[in-house]
Design a protein around this motif. Structure first.
Motif, short mmCIF file in Angstrom:
data_model
loop_
_atom_site.label_atom_id
_atom_site.label_comp_id
_atom_site.label_asym_id
_atom_site.label_seq_id
_atom_site.Cartn_x
_atom_site.Cartn_y
_atom_site.Cartn_z
N MET A 1 -52.84 -4.14 -32.33
CA MET A 1 -52.40 -3.40 -33.48
C MET A 1 -51.75 -4.33 -34.51
O MET A 1 -52.01 -4.20 -35.71
CB MET A 1 -51.42 -2.31 -33.05
CG MET A 1 -50.91 -1.47 -34.17
SD MET A 1 -49.89 -0.15 -33.50
CE MET A 1 -49.23 0.49 -35.00
N PHE A 2 -50.91 -5.23 -34.06
CA PHE A 2 -50.24 -6.16 -34.97
C PHE A 2 -50.90 -7.53 -34.85
O PHE A 2 -51.08 -8.05 -33.75
CB PHE A 2 -48.76 -6.29 -34.63
CG PHE A 2 -48.03 -4.98 -34.72
CD1 PHE A 2 -47.74 -4.42 -35.95
CD2 PHE A 2 -47.66 -4.30 -33.58
CE1 PHE A 2 -47.08 -3.20 -36.05
CE2 PHE A 2 -47.01 -3.08 -33.66
CZ PHE A 2 -46.71 -2.53 -34.91
N GLY A 3 -51.24 -8.10 -36.01
CA GLY A 3 -51.91 -9.40 -36.01
C GLY A 3 -50.97 -10.52 -35.61
O GLY A 3 -51.37 -11.47 -34.94
N ASN A 4 -49.71 -10.42 -35.98
CA ASN A 4 -48.74 -11.46 -35.62
C ASN A 4 -47.33 -10.87 -35.61
O ASN A 4 -47.13 -9.67 -35.85
CB ASN A 4 -48.84 -12.64 -36.61
CG ASN A 4 -48.64 -12.19 -38.04
OD1 ASN A 4 -47.92 -11.24 -38.31
ND2 ASN A 4 -49.30 -12.87 -38.96
N ASP A 5 -46.35 -11.71 -35.31
CA ASP A 5 -44.96 -11.25 -35.22
C ASP A 5 -44.43 -10.75 -36.55
O ASP A 5 -43.60 -9.84 -36.58
CB ASP A 5 -44.07 -12.37 -34.69
CG ASP A 5 -44.33 -12.69 -33.23
OD1 ASP A 5 -44.91 -11.83 -32.54
OD2 ASP A 5 -43.94 -13.78 -32.78
N ALA A 6 -44.90 -11.32 -37.64
CA ALA A 6 -44.43 -10.89 -38.96
C ALA A 6 -44.84 -9.45 -39.23
O ALA A 6 -44.06 -8.66 -39.78
CB ALA A 6 -44.97 -11.82 -40.04
#
Length: 56
Positions: free
Chosen positions: A1-6
């Protein structure tokens, strides 16, 4: 769902900001409504009643 921590942090920030805005709106609404006096029966009960001497 999220590409990265940001993306995850941004999503958390947005949801938290939305919660804070909802809380602030609820507080504004509560302040704008007239207050109900639900404790009036308590204040009446704590007042001393008239005594026989005071009636005479």
């Amino acid at each position: 769902m999220f590409g990265n921590d940001a993306d995850l942090l941004l999503s958390i920030h947005r949801s938290h900001a939305a919660e804070l805005q909802a809380d602030a709106e609820a507080a504004r609404l509560a302040r704008s409504l007239p207050r109900r006096h639900g404790r009036s029966w308590l204040s009446r009960r704590n007042r001393p009643g008239r005594t026989d001497a005071a009636r005479r």
